[in-house]
Design a protein around this motif. Structure first.
Motif, PDB file in Angstrom:
ATOM      1  N   PHE A  34      19.259  27.375  46.978  1.00  0.00           N
ATOM      2  CA  PHE A  34      19.698  26.137  47.630  1.00  0.00           C
ATOM      3  C   PHE A  34      20.747  25.397  46.798  1.00  0.00           C
ATOM      4  N   ASP A  35      20.429  25.138  45.526  1.00  0.00           N
ATOM      5  CA  ASP A  35      21.359  24.334  44.711  1.00  0.00           C
ATOM      6  C   ASP A  35      22.587  25.143  44.312  1.00  0.00           C
ATOM      7  N   HIS A  36      22.358  26.348  43.827  1.00  0.00           N
ATOM      8  CA  HIS A  36      23.468  27.127  43.282  1.00  0.00           C
ATOM      9  C   HIS A  36      24.389  27.680  44.366  1.00  0.00           C
ATOM     10  N   ASP A  37      23.814  28.292  45.379  1.00  0.00           N
ATOM     11  CA  ASP A  37      24.649  28.979  46.382  1.00  0.00           C
ATOM     12  C   ASP A  37      25.187  28.050  47.472  1.00  0.00           C
ATOM     13  N   LEU A  38      24.448  26.966  47.747  1.00  0.00           N
ATOM     14  CA  LEU A  38      24.818  26.144  48.903  1.00  0.00           C
ATOM     15  C   LEU A  38      25.293  24.744  48.509  1.00  0.00           C
ATOM     16  N   LEU A  39      24.382  23.963  47.924  1.00  0.00           N
ATOM     17  CA  LEU A  39      24.722  22.562  47.657  1.00  0.00           C
ATOM     18  C   LEU A  39      25.909  22.420  46.707  1.00  0.00           C
ATOM     19  N   SER A  40      25.946  23.252  45.665  1.00  0.00           N
ATOM     20  CA  SER A  40      27.060  23.139  44.707  1.00  0.00           C
ATOM     21  C   SER A  40      28.385  23.426  45.414  1.00  0.00           C
ATOM     22  N   ARG A  41      28.371  24.339  46.384  1.00  0.00           N
ATOM     23  CA  ARG A  41      29.608  24.660  47.117  1.00  0.00           C
ATOM     24  C   ARG A  41      30.011  23.494  48.026  1.00  0.00           C
ATOM     25  N   MET A  42      29.021  22.822  48.593  1.00  0.00           N
ATOM     26  CA  MET A  42      29.348  21.648  49.413  1.00  0.00           C
ATOM     27  C   MET A  42      29.958  20.548  48.536  1.00  0.00           C
ATOM     28  N   LYS A  43      29.456  20.463  47.294  1.00  0.00           N
ATOM     29  CA  LYS A  43      30.034  19.466  46.374  1.00  0.00           C
ATOM     30  C   LYS A  43      31.474  19.814  46.018  1.00  0.00           C
ATOM     31  N   TRP A  44      31.777  21.103  45.905  1.00  0.00           N
ATOM     32  CA  TRP A  44      33.168  21.510  45.629  1.00  0.00           C
ATOM     33  C   TRP A  44      34.082  21.106  46.789  1.00  0.00           C
TER      34      TRP A  44
END
Ligand code: SF4
Length: 381
Positions: A182-192
Motif C-alpha cells: 500500500f505505502d510503497h507501491d501505491l501511496l508513495s506514487r500518488m505523492k509523486w
C-alpha cells in the motif's frame, strides 16, 4: 494470428472493471449494464462537465499478480493478449478519425515488469500525440510501483492520471492484493504525482483513484477517512467506488456481492466532502462503521442535528443553506442571488430555484415561519 478486432474485444472487455467517470449505468435489476455504445467505447464525463466517448482498453491482460477479486489474475485460465504500441495507436487513430471515439482511457495488467509495461503504454500515447497529432483527452493508468521518471512522462502526456488504491489501508489491501504494498507501491506514487503538480506538471483532469468496495471487509468509515485525507493532502480530484462483484473462478467467487446502494451512498458522501464542506468526523455511521443505507447521508446528518434547524432561508449563510436537505450548491447560489431582489415566502419559491422543497420543508423557515406543505408536494407530485 489474432486480428486487431479480436484483441480489442478481449482487452476492451477486460478494462470494464475500471471506472473512468462518474457516468454509472445501472440496470433495472441493480446490475451495471454494458455501455450502450459498445463494449470498449464508454461515455465519460469530463472535468468540465462535457460527456465524451472514450476508447477504454488494456495494453495487455497478461498479469503476474493474483489479486483475489480480479478477472485478470495470473491464476485465471483464459486467453492472454497484448497490444504493440504501434497497433494500438493506429487502432485509436482509426476510431478517432472515423469519429467513433473522442478520447482514450489506457490501463494494463502487470505483464512482468511494471516499467516495461508502462514504457509501452507511454510509447502508444506518444505515437498518438506526436504522429497522429491527437490533442484530445487521454487518461493514463499508473501501475503500482512505477518509477518517478515514468510518472513524470505520464503527467506530461496525459490529461488525467489515476492509480487505484483498491483498499483503504495496508491491512485491507493485504487481504485482497497480497503482492501490492500500500505505502510503497501505491501511496508513495500518488505523492509523486502531487509533487509533480506542485512543480507545475499538473494534469488538466488531476489524479484520481478507485476503491473496490466490500471485497476486503472494510467499513465505509475506513474508505471515507482515506478518501478525505487524499482530497486534503494530495489534492485528489475524484475518488471512484466500485461495488465488489464476485468473478467466477477467483478466490472471492463465493464472497457476497456489494450492493449498489452502498456504492451510491459512498458517492453521495463524496459529494458532501467536495461540494458541501462536510468532513468525515461529521458523518453518521452505524456501529459497524457503515453509512445507513435507508436514507442519504445528508438527510441522516440533518435528522441527527436538530440544533442546526430550522434555518431561515432569507438570512442564512451559504454554509448553512448547504446543510439543508434538498438544497444543493446550485440552488444555494440562486437563493443567495435572488433573495437580494425578493424574500422567499413559500415552498414554491424554493422549488423555483431547483431545491427539492418537499425534502427541505421540515428544516427551514420561510418568511419567518415554518412552511405549509402544499398537497402536491406532500404527495410528491
Ligand atoms: S495487478 Fe491485480 S488488479 Fe491489476 S490486473 Fe493484475 S491481478 Fe488484476
Amino acid at each position: 494470428m489474432m486480428d486487431l478486432f479480436e484483441k480489442i474485444e478481449i482487452l476492451g472487455q477486460a478494462a470494464q472493471y475500471d471506472i473512468c467517470g462518474s457516468y454509472l449505468c445501472q440496470g433495472k435489476a441493480g446490475h451495471r449494464q454494458k455501455s450502450p455504445l459498445g463494449r470498449w467505447i464508454y461515455p465519460a464525463v469530463m472535468p468540465d462537465g462535457r460527456e465524451i466517448r472514450l476508447l477504454k482498453v488494456l495494453m495487455s491482460n497478461v498479469c503476474e499478480n493474483d489479486c483475489l477479486y480480479c478477472c485478470n489474475s495470473c491464476t485465471q485460465d483464459f486467453r492472454r493478449v497484448s497490444f504493440q504500441p504501434e497497433e494500438l495507436a493506429r487502432l485509436f487513430f482509426q476510431l478517432w478519425h472515423s469519429r467513433r471515439v473522442q478520447g482514450l482511457f489506457l490501463s494494463s495488467a502487470v505483464a512482468g515488469n511494471t516499467e516495461t509495461v508502462m514504457t509501452r503504454m507511454l510509447e502508444t500515447v506518444e505515437i498518438i500525440r506526436w504522429r497522429y497529432r491527437f490533442r484530445g483527452y487521454i487518461h493514463l493508468k499508473i501501475l503500482p510501483g512505477a518509477s518517478f521518471s515514468i510518472i513524470e512522462q505520464a503527467v506530461r502526456l496525459a490529461d488525467r492520471v489515476s492509480l487505484n488504491l483498491e483498499a483503504p489501508n495496508p491491512q485491507r489491501l493485504q487481504k485482497i492484493a497480497p503482492q501490492k504494498q500500500f505505502d510503497h507501491d501505491l501511496l508513495s506514487r500518488m505523492k509523486w504525482i502531487r509533487k509533480l503538480a506542485d512543480q507545475g506538471w499538473r494534469t488538466r483532469g488531476g489524479q484520481t483513484t478507485q476503491f473496490v468496495v466490500g471485497a476486503a471487509g472494510e467499513s465505509d468509515k475506513e474508505i471515507l477517512t482515506t478518501a478525505s485525507s487524499l482530497y486534503r493532502d494530495l489534492g485528489l480530484r475524484r475518488a471512484y467506488f466500485s461495488a465488489f462483484q464476485p468473478v467466477p473462478g477467483t478466490p472471492l467467487e463465493n464472497h457476497p456481492p456489494t450492493s449498489l446502494i452502498r456504492e451510491h451512498r459512498l458517492y453521495q458522501t463524496d459529494f458532501l466532502f467536495r461540494q458541501y464542506g462536510f468532513s468525515v468526523d461529521e458523518l453518521i455511521f452505524d456501529s459497524q462503521g457503515n453509512l445507513p443505507l435507508k436514507a442519504d447521508p445528508k438527510l441522516t446528518w440533518a435528522l441527527n442535528h436538530p440544533e442546526w434547524f430550522p434555518i431561515d432561508v432569507n438570512t442564512a449563510s451559504k454554509e448553512q443553506l448547504l446543510r439543508v436537505p434538498g438544497i444543493g450548491p446550485k440552488s444555494a447560489r440562486r437563493i443567495l442571488k435572488l433573495r437580494r431582489q425578493h424574500r422567499f415566502r413559500d415552498l414554491k419559491d424554493l422549488s423555483a430555484v431547483g431545491a427539492i422543497a418537499s425534502r427541505s420543508a421540515q428544516f427551514v423557515l420561510l418568511n419567518g415561519k415554518r412552511p405549509q406543505m402544499p398537497k402536491q408536494l406532500q404527495f410528491g407530485l
